[in-house]
Design a protein around this motif. Sequence first.
Motif, PDB file in Angstrom:
ATOM      1  N   ASN A 194       0.985  -1.141  -0.033  1.00 25.01           N
ATOM      2  CA  ASN A 194       0.005  -0.082   0.089  1.00 25.01           C
ATOM      3  C   ASN A 194       0.799   1.164  -0.023  1.00 25.01           C
ATOM      4  O   ASN A 194       1.016   2.264   1.029  1.00 25.01           O
ATOM      5  CB  ASN A 194      -0.848  -0.236   1.039  1.00 25.01           C
ATOM      6  CG  ASN A 194      -1.939   1.156   1.161  1.00 25.01           C
ATOM      7  OD1 ASN A 194      -2.221   1.650   0.140  1.00 25.01           O
ATOM      8  ND2 ASN A 194      -2.713   1.376   2.315  1.00 25.01           N
ATOM      9  N   THR A 195       1.702   1.658  -1.095  1.00 20.45           N
ATOM     10  CA  THR A 195       2.573   2.345  -1.177  1.00 20.45           C
ATOM     11  C   THR A 195       2.438   3.213  -2.618  1.00 20.45           C
ATOM     12  O   THR A 195       1.601   2.600  -3.389  1.00 20.45           O
ATOM     13  CB  THR A 195       4.023   2.081  -1.066  1.00 20.45           C
ATOM     14  OG1 THR A 195       4.268   1.118  -2.589  1.00 20.45           O
ATOM     15  CG2 THR A 195       4.230   1.134   0.026  1.00 20.45           C
ATOM     16  N   TRP A 196       2.833   4.394  -2.697  1.00 20.44           N
ATOM     17  CA  TRP A 196       2.722   5.147  -3.832  1.00 20.44           C
ATOM     18  C   TRP A 196       3.340   4.502  -5.088  1.00 20.44           C
ATOM     19  O   TRP A 196       2.834   4.600  -6.106  1.00 20.44           O
ATOM     20  CB  TRP A 196       3.091   6.607  -3.874  1.00 20.44           C
ATOM     21  CG  TRP A 196       4.583   6.904  -3.684  1.00 20.44           C
ATOM     22  CD1 TRP A 196       5.500   6.872  -2.703  1.00 20.44           C
ATOM     23  CD2 TRP A 196       5.632   6.703  -4.877  1.00 20.44           C
ATOM     24  NE1 TRP A 196       6.573   7.159  -3.063  1.00 20.44           N
ATOM     25  CE2 TRP A 196       6.824   7.102  -4.236  1.00 20.44           C
ATOM     26  CE3 TRP A 196       5.524   6.564  -6.038  1.00 20.44           C
ATOM     27  CZ2 TRP A 196       8.263   7.018  -4.885  1.00 20.44           C
ATOM     28  CZ3 TRP A 196       6.670   6.646  -7.020  1.00 20.44           C
ATOM     29  CH2 TRP A 196       8.095   6.809  -6.193  1.00 20.44           C
ATOM     30  N   GLN A 197       4.340   3.744  -4.733  1.00 17.44           N
ATOM     31  CA  GLN A 197       5.132   3.064  -5.890  1.00 17.44           C
ATOM     32  C   GLN A 197       4.212   1.706  -6.556  1.00 17.44           C
ATOM     33  O   GLN A 197       4.030   1.823  -7.604  1.00 17.44           O
ATOM     34  CB  GLN A 197       6.264   2.475  -5.589  1.00 17.44           C
ATOM     35  CG  GLN A 197       7.574   3.418  -5.003  1.00 17.44           C
ATOM     36  CD  GLN A 197       7.376   3.737  -3.375  1.00 17.44           C
ATOM     37  OE1 GLN A 197       6.409   3.564  -2.706  1.00 17.44           O
ATOM     38  NE2 GLN A 197       8.595   3.858  -3.141  1.00 17.44           N
ATOM     39  N   HIS A 198       3.704   1.123  -5.696  1.00 17.83           N
ATOM     40  CA  HIS A 198       2.683   0.122  -6.197  1.00 17.83           C
ATOM     41  C   HIS A 198       1.447   0.604  -6.735  1.00 17.83           C
ATOM     42  O   HIS A 198       0.982   0.123  -7.886  1.00 17.83           O
ATOM     43  CB  HIS A 198       2.500  -0.787  -4.922  1.00 17.83           C
ATOM     44  CG  HIS A 198       3.783  -1.783  -4.885  1.00 17.83           C
ATOM     45  ND1 HIS A 198       4.444  -1.453  -3.822  1.00 17.83           N
ATOM     46  CD2 HIS A 198       4.059  -2.910  -4.881  1.00 17.83           C
ATOM     47  CE1 HIS A 198       5.523  -2.303  -3.493  1.00 17.83           C
ATOM     48  NE2 HIS A 198       5.350  -3.145  -4.373  1.00 17.83           N
ATOM     49  N   ARG A 199       0.936   1.523  -6.160  1.00 21.20           N
ATOM     50  CA  ARG A 199      -0.302   2.259  -6.678  1.00 21.20           C
ATOM     51  C   ARG A 199      -0.285   2.960  -8.076  1.00 21.20           C
ATOM     52  O   ARG A 199      -0.819   2.619  -8.840  1.00 21.20           O
ATOM     53  CB  ARG A 199      -0.786   3.456  -5.773  1.00 21.20           C
ATOM     54  CG  ARG A 199      -1.619   2.714  -4.369  1.00 21.20           C
ATOM     55  CD  ARG A 199      -1.911   3.612  -3.419  1.00 21.20           C
ATOM     56  NE  ARG A 199      -2.709   3.187  -2.348  1.00 21.20           N
ATOM     57  CZ  ARG A 199      -4.036   3.150  -2.282  1.00 21.20           C
ATOM     58  NH1 ARG A 199      -4.651   3.725  -3.296  1.00 21.20           N
ATOM     59  NH2 ARG A 199      -4.705   2.666  -1.355  1.00 21.20           N
ATOM     60  N   LEU A 250      -4.361   6.011  -7.137  1.00 20.36           N
ATOM     61  CA  LEU A 250      -3.018   6.616  -6.559  1.00 20.36           C
ATOM     62  C   LEU A 250      -3.658   6.617  -4.708  1.00 20.36           C
ATOM     63  O   LEU A 250      -2.781   6.770  -3.971  1.00 20.36           O
ATOM     64  CB  LEU A 250      -2.577   8.007  -6.735  1.00 20.36           C
ATOM     65  CG  LEU A 250      -1.802   7.854  -8.118  1.00 20.36           C
ATOM     66  CD1 LEU A 250      -1.832   9.094  -8.736  1.00 20.36           C
ATOM     67  CD2 LEU A 250      -0.720   7.021  -8.022  1.00 20.36           C
ATOM     68  N   GLY A 251      -4.974   6.975  -4.328  1.00 15.80           N
ATOM     69  CA  GLY A 251      -5.309   6.893  -3.359  1.00 15.80           C
ATOM     70  C   GLY A 251      -4.699   8.008  -2.542  1.00 15.80           C
ATOM     71  O   GLY A 251      -4.579   9.201  -3.019  1.00 15.80           O
ATOM     72  N   HIS A 252      -4.737   7.909  -1.087  1.00 18.52           N
ATOM     73  CA  HIS A 252      -4.175   9.010  -0.224  1.00 18.52           C
ATOM     74  C   HIS A 252      -3.137   8.704   0.683  1.00 18.52           C
ATOM     75  O   HIS A 252      -3.041   9.057   1.864  1.00 18.52           O
ATOM     76  CB  HIS A 252      -5.420   9.681   0.295  1.00 18.52           C
ATOM     77  CG  HIS A 252      -6.282  10.088  -0.488  1.00 18.52           C
ATOM     78  ND1 HIS A 252      -6.202  11.350  -1.085  1.00 18.52           N
ATOM     79  CD2 HIS A 252      -7.799   9.742  -0.839  1.00 18.52           C
ATOM     80  CE1 HIS A 252      -7.327  11.780  -1.927  1.00 18.52           C
ATOM     81  NE2 HIS A 252      -8.175  10.527  -1.551  1.00 18.52           N
ATOM     82  N   VAL A 253      -2.223   7.659  -0.003  1.00 17.36           N
ATOM     83  CA  VAL A 253      -0.825   7.379   0.880  1.00 17.36           C
ATOM     84  C   VAL A 253       0.016   8.400   0.674  1.00 17.36           C
ATOM     85  O   VAL A 253       0.053   9.195   0.144  1.00 17.36           O
ATOM     86  CB  VAL A 253      -0.483   5.976   0.310  1.00 17.36           C
ATOM     87  CG1 VAL A 253      -1.665   4.962   0.570  1.00 17.36           C
ATOM     88  CG2 VAL A 253       0.083   6.124  -1.117  1.00 17.36           C
ATOM     89  N   GLU A 254       1.203   7.922   1.690  1.00 16.83           N
ATOM     90  CA  GLU A 254       2.119   9.174   1.619  1.00 16.83           C
ATOM     91  C   GLU A 254       2.956   9.008   0.530  1.00 16.83           C
ATOM     92  O   GLU A 254       3.142   8.071  -0.081  1.00 16.83           O
ATOM     93  CB  GLU A 254       3.196   8.696   2.817  1.00 16.83           C
ATOM     94  CG  GLU A 254       4.505   9.622   2.926  1.00 16.83           C
ATOM     95  CD  GLU A 254       5.512   9.365   4.206  1.00 16.83           C
ATOM     96  OE1 GLU A 254       6.390   9.926   4.030  1.00 16.83           O
ATOM     97  OE2 GLU A 254       5.023   8.215   4.860  1.00 16.83           O
ATOM     98  N   GLY A 255       3.160  10.296  -0.238  1.00 17.19           N
ATOM     99  CA  GLY A 255       3.828  10.318  -1.431  1.00 17.19           C
ATOM    100  C   GLY A 255       2.562  10.434  -2.784  1.00 17.19           C
ATOM    101  O   GLY A 255       3.539  10.470  -3.745  1.00 17.19           O
ATOM    102  N   MET A 315       2.567  13.871  -4.163  1.00 18.08           N
ATOM    103  CA  MET A 315       3.778  14.029  -4.990  1.00 18.08           C
ATOM    104  C   MET A 315       3.780  13.510  -6.429  1.00 18.08           C
ATOM    105  O   MET A 315       4.142  13.918  -7.550  1.00 18.08           O
ATOM    106  CB  MET A 315       5.040  13.543  -4.399  1.00 18.08           C
ATOM    107  CG  MET A 315       6.303  13.385  -5.144  1.00 18.08           C
ATOM    108  SD  MET A 315       7.716  12.618  -4.092  1.00 18.08           S
ATOM    109  CE  MET A 315       7.060  10.744  -4.139  1.00 18.08           C
ATOM    110  N   VAL A 316       3.226  12.135  -6.562  1.00 20.10           N
ATOM    111  CA  VAL A 316       2.965  11.846  -7.967  1.00 20.10           C
ATOM    112  C   VAL A 316       1.780  12.620  -8.726  1.00 20.10           C
ATOM    113  O   VAL A 316       2.075  12.758  -9.715  1.00 20.10           O
ATOM    114  CB  VAL A 316       2.261  10.229  -7.831  1.00 20.10           C
ATOM    115  CG1 VAL A 316       2.180   9.675  -9.120  1.00 20.10           C
ATOM    116  CG2 VAL A 316       3.398   9.368  -7.044  1.00 20.10           C
ATOM    117  N   ARG A 317       0.811  12.911  -7.951  1.00 21.73           N
ATOM    118  CA  ARG A 317      -0.272  13.864  -8.847  1.00 21.73           C
ATOM    119  C   ARG A 317       0.455  15.138  -9.311  1.00 21.73           C
ATOM    120  O   ARG A 317       0.101  15.569 -10.388  1.00 21.73           O
ATOM    121  CB  ARG A 317      -1.305  14.287  -7.978  1.00 21.73           C
ATOM    122  CG  ARG A 317      -2.235  13.014  -7.499  1.00 21.73           C
ATOM    123  CD  ARG A 317      -3.515  13.468  -6.627  1.00 21.73           C
ATOM    124  NE  ARG A 317      -4.331  12.224  -6.265  1.00 21.73           N
ATOM    125  CZ  ARG A 317      -4.210  11.582  -5.610  1.00 21.73           C
ATOM    126  NH1 ARG A 317      -3.333  11.741  -4.583  1.00 21.73           N
ATOM    127  NH2 ARG A 317      -5.192  10.334  -5.419  1.00 21.73           N
TER     128      ARG A 317
END
Length: 350
Positions: free
Chosen positions: A173-178, A293-298, A301-303
């Motif tokens: 559940n991280t920005w990398q995997h999302r 992307l959801g609302h996880v940490e990072g 930054m991706v958005r």
Amino acid sequence: MDKKTQDGSRGPRHRSLPPAVGLLLSMALMNALLYLCLDWFFVAPPRSSPVSTHCPYGHFRMAQMKNCSPWLSCEELRTEVRPLKRIGEGAVKRVFLSEWKERKVALSRLTSLEMKDDFLHGLRMLKSLQSKHVVTLLGYCEDDSTILTEYHPLGSLSNLEETLNLSKYQNVNTWQHRLQLAVDYVSIIDYLHHSPLGTLVMCDSSDLSKTLSQYLLTSNFSLVVNDLDALPLVNRSSGALVKCGHRELHGDFVAPEQLWPYGEDTPFDDDLMPPYDEKIDIWKIPDVSSFLLGHVEGSDMVRFHLFDIHKACKSQTPAERPTAQDILDTYKKVLNLLRDSVMSQTREML
């Protein structure tokens, strides 16, 4: 004499390392291990690497099958497949968790005869588009209006948040995997726009929930498209465009060209509704990606890094929107850029 003999029998002394040197060696070893962990976490997300499932047309192979098998026939579906329970239902199909040779599979049955054309269209698409982007077809029977496909226990993409909230999936559940899921999603759209059959449009996408239900989340956290009942073909050489259904569409999720253009004073008439092309899929990509992307940490930054390409996707003029390949290239560039940046910053802290 005895003392001399004893002194002479002594071997060379073993000099111990100074504590400071030992500490430095330990830190160097820890850093090396941390670098390996960082490479594994940031550069290579923990997706399994199954043996290639590519088979000749008319054949399939699932996990833990060594060889390709022919698609199951009507007789085999009737005698070898055992339905267990219903796990889904849409306008066209009912889906049953079933068992075949001690393997869990998904059996789809036509809901009503009036939907048979859509059912058969979906079957034709499944047969023609078999690839890593599409759920694996195991067999079908047109006489019984049944289709057998690979079963994915994590279900549709609609269940993503519930799945990632489970403790055993917290590590992904991280920005990398999302963001990798968003890459998968755009890869599927790009595949459909450049399919072996031509430019196909994902019409079952009138709102976010409906769109998400068309995709399955696999056990290694990748995506495959599952529902291909509404994939009309854009044929530019003949000037043939598409229309998604025969009813009036509403809302901001659908592209502007999918809305009735003649105002509220003029009743909707499908014959007067202008057709459109695959750029309606492009309009929807930012909304689907934002969900992924959801609302996880990072994720913010991706958005930020995707802002420009997403703004271009929302152009009111379809021709000005980027292609799915343009978006895919940008997503991959951002994924690699941010992963390298985070890994570099983490290494500098060591």
